[in-house]
Motif scaffolding. Sequence first.
Motif, PDB file in Angstrom:
ATOM      1  N   ILE A   3      17.573  76.482  14.779  1.00 13.94           N
ATOM      2  CA  ILE A   3      17.643  75.165  15.418  1.00 13.94           C
ATOM      3  C   ILE A   3      18.972  75.007  16.142  1.00 13.94           C
ATOM      4  CG2 ILE A   3      17.569  72.676  15.054  1.00 13.94           C
ATOM      5  CD1 ILE A   3      14.923  74.126  14.458  1.00 13.94           C
ATOM      6  N   ASP A   4      18.912  74.639  17.412  1.00 14.66           N
ATOM      7  CA  ASP A   4      20.108  74.262  18.165  1.00 14.66           C
ATOM      8  C   ASP A   4      20.335  72.764  18.013  1.00 14.66           C
ATOM      9  OD1 ASP A   4      20.552  76.846  19.175  1.00 14.66           O
ATOM     10  OD2 ASP A   4      19.084  76.509  20.773  1.00 14.66           O
ATOM     11  N   VAL A   5      21.565  72.370  17.796  1.00 20.76           N
ATOM     12  CA  VAL A   5      21.915  70.956  17.666  1.00 20.76           C
ATOM     13  C   VAL A   5      22.939  70.616  18.740  1.00 20.76           C
ATOM     14  CG1 VAL A   5      22.922  69.183  16.178  1.00 20.76           C
ATOM     15  CG2 VAL A   5      21.416  70.929  15.195  1.00 20.76           C
ATOM     16  N   GLU A   6      22.635  69.598  19.526  1.00 20.80           N
ATOM     17  CA  GLU A   6      23.509  69.240  20.646  1.00 20.80           C
ATOM     18  C   GLU A   6      24.485  68.121  20.305  1.00 20.80           C
ATOM     19  OE1 GLU A   6      23.098  68.133  25.417  1.00 20.80           O
ATOM     20  OE2 GLU A   6      21.419  69.018  24.307  1.00 20.80           O
ATOM     21  N   TRP A   7      24.039  67.184  19.440  1.00 19.59           N
ATOM     22  CA  TRP A   7      24.887  66.053  19.056  1.00 19.59           C
ATOM     23  C   TRP A   7      24.820  65.866  17.550  1.00 19.59           C
ATOM     24  CZ3 TRP A   7      20.651  65.208  22.443  1.00 19.59           C
ATOM     25  CH2 TRP A   7      20.963  65.215  23.807  1.00 19.59           C
ATOM     26  N   ILE A   8      25.964  65.455  16.968  1.00 21.55           N
ATOM     27  CA  ILE A   8      26.041  65.252  15.520  1.00 21.55           C
ATOM     28  C   ILE A   8      26.785  63.952  15.247  1.00 21.55           C
ATOM     29  CG2 ILE A   8      26.880  66.172  13.324  1.00 21.55           C
ATOM     30  CD1 ILE A   8      26.866  68.975  14.752  1.00 21.55           C
ATOM     31  N   GLN A   9      26.104  63.030  14.603  1.00 22.46           N
ATOM     32  CA  GLN A   9      26.753  61.791  14.196  1.00 22.46           C
ATOM     33  C   GLN A   9      27.463  61.993  12.867  1.00 22.46           C
ATOM     34  OE1 GLN A   9      23.655  58.434  15.873  1.00 22.46           O
ATOM     35  NE2 GLN A   9      24.860  57.963  14.045  1.00 22.46           N
ATOM     36  N   ILE A  10      28.742  61.670  12.828  1.00 21.73           N
ATOM     37  CA  ILE A  10      29.512  61.705  11.589  1.00 21.73           C
ATOM     38  C   ILE A  10      29.490  60.294  11.012  1.00 21.73           C
ATOM     39  CG2 ILE A  10      31.691  62.351  10.503  1.00 21.73           C
ATOM     40  CD1 ILE A  10      30.230  64.664  11.922  1.00 21.73           C
ATOM     41  N   GLY A  11      28.377  59.980  10.364  1.00 25.50           N
ATOM     42  CA  GLY A  11      28.170  58.638   9.821  1.00 25.50           C
ATOM     43  C   GLY A  11      27.256  57.815  10.704  1.00 25.50           C
ATOM     44  N   ASN A  12      26.665  56.798  10.110  1.00 29.87           N
ATOM     45  CA  ASN A  12      25.707  55.944  10.808  1.00 29.87           C
ATOM     46  C   ASN A  12      26.151  54.490  10.770  1.00 29.87           C
ATOM     47  OD1 ASN A  12      22.813  55.764  11.977  1.00 29.87           O
ATOM     48  ND2 ASN A  12      22.855  54.153  10.416  1.00 29.87           N
ATOM     49  N   GLU A  13      26.356  53.914  11.960  1.00 27.63           N
ATOM     50  CA  GLU A  13      26.807  52.523  12.086  1.00 27.63           C
ATOM     51  C   GLU A  13      27.965  52.231  11.130  1.00 27.63           C
ATOM     52  OE1 GLU A  13      23.028  50.175  14.007  1.00 27.63           O
ATOM     53  OE2 GLU A  13      23.236  50.074  11.831  1.00 27.63           O
ATOM     54  N   THR A  14      28.999  53.036  11.269  1.00 26.63           N
ATOM     55  CA  THR A  14      30.182  52.922  10.407  1.00 26.63           C
ATOM     56  C   THR A  14      31.135  51.869  10.971  1.00 26.63           C
ATOM     57  OG1 THR A  14      31.121  54.807  11.610  1.00 26.63           O
ATOM     58  CG2 THR A  14      30.026  55.265   9.510  1.00 26.63           C
ATOM     59  N   THR A  15      30.631  50.657  11.080  1.00 24.78           N
ATOM     60  CA  THR A  15      31.357  49.574  11.743  1.00 24.78           C
ATOM     61  C   THR A  15      32.651  49.213  11.027  1.00 24.78           C
ATOM     62  OG1 THR A  15      29.226  48.753  12.507  1.00 24.78           O
ATOM     63  CG2 THR A  15      31.084  47.221  12.637  1.00 24.78           C
ATOM     64  N   THR A  16      32.692  49.386   9.713  1.00 22.33           N
ATOM     65  CA  THR A  16      33.943  49.193   8.960  1.00 22.33           C
ATOM     66  C   THR A  16      34.211  50.388   8.060  1.00 22.33           C
ATOM     67  OG1 THR A  16      32.746  47.891   7.276  1.00 22.33           O
ATOM     68  CG2 THR A  16      33.876  46.667   9.013  1.00 22.33           C
ATOM     69  N   GLY A  17      33.828  51.562   8.516  1.00 24.40           N
ATOM     70  CA  GLY A  17      34.118  52.764   7.754  1.00 24.40           C
ATOM     71  C   GLY A  17      32.904  53.325   7.047  1.00 24.40           C
ATOM     72  N   MET A  18      33.147  54.307   6.173  1.00 26.77           N
ATOM     73  CA  MET A  18      32.071  55.018   5.479  1.00 26.77           C
ATOM     74  C   MET A  18      32.457  55.242   4.028  1.00 26.77           C
ATOM     75  SD  MET A  18      32.768  58.738   7.304  1.00 26.77           S
ATOM     76  CE  MET A  18      31.718  59.795   6.311  1.00 26.77           C
ATOM     77  N   LEU A  19      31.442  55.509   3.202  1.00 28.52           N
ATOM     78  CA  LEU A  19      31.667  55.836   1.790  1.00 28.52           C
ATOM     79  C   LEU A  19      32.586  54.805   1.131  1.00 28.52           C
ATOM     80  CD1 LEU A  19      32.045  59.659   2.395  1.00 28.52           C
ATOM     81  CD2 LEU A  19      30.220  58.597   1.060  1.00 28.52           C
TER      82      LEU A  19
END
Length: 347
Positions: free
Chosen positions: A167-183
């Motif tokens: 599988i080729d991947v062109e774009w990678i999101q590091i988190g989803n809707e991280t409007t005030t951060g992640m985890l």
Amino acid sequence: MKNQFRKIMLLAALAIFSLSACSDDENNTTPQSKPTYDMTGFAKGADVSWLSEMEKAGSKFYNASGAEQDCMTLLRDLGVNSIRLRVWVDPQDGWSGKQDVLAKAWRAKNLGQRIMIDFHYSDSWADPGKQNIPAAWTNFKDDLQKMEAAVADHTTDVLSYLKENGIDVEWIQIGNETTTGMLWPLGLASDNNFGNYAALNNAGYDAAKAVYPEAQCIIHIDQGNVLGRFTWMFDGLKAAGAKWDVIGMSLYPEDDNWQTVTDDCLANISTLAARYGKKVMVCEIGMAWDSENAAAMMQKMVEGCKANASCLGIFYWEPECYGGWKEYNKGAFDTNGKPTAALEAFK
């Protein structure tokens, strides 16, 4: 090795089977008249992460003529050249786990579509209202170094699995809707502290680049029409040394505000690109499936984004949803499983 080979062959067979579900019109075309598809340039995308679960539940999809058709093939025929797929760490029922993602990515690959992988870094939904730590990572909730390692390991594991299976991947999101951060709470951003979020983001970014060096990594937040949400976040991340290639945004207009919301979003794309020297992607968009304004909204957004060299593309979020699936009403198929006029903007 034998088991891995068998798995690849099985997935290939499934992909070929899905291609056979094309409409009779396409199957009967001669080589001279067989349609061609533009899979390059501006991304005309769809997030179809629910698709495999819908199919398992018996959902069917039909083209404008009423012929049953494989959903991803139907979307390709409507102009969709890119597919977005979310990833959860350890989902309870397996949907959006890495095996489910691979099965859908194989289908997209065999249709010539490009792929975006959307890491949530959670066992379920991550969005502006929640960024829950995966159950397996709870022992690291107060240890930044160990949480960075968990983010990197998960990112590497999923992307390596995809790459090893072709599988080729062109774009990678590091988190989803991280409007005030992640985890949260470890990676919660505030006016005085973007450091932990930047470190966690960079752990995902570096891991992603190690597997797919040419892929573009995205930081994605919601409400693309609200400039202040983006400048607050990206100013803070820039000062904290965060890495990103693309600014991602969501946009969900309503009937009473769609013209203003789209105007503001299109203006913000130019403003953000100039301010940070980065391209922009509309990673999610949607409107009520039965809205009389949905088609006009999409036409305006697609035309506006395509006309702006700073915008890489636009992805409709779960357009295949219909009939009250998961109580979501912003898909782009009607109650009979046929695409609505909203998707005509991608043609």
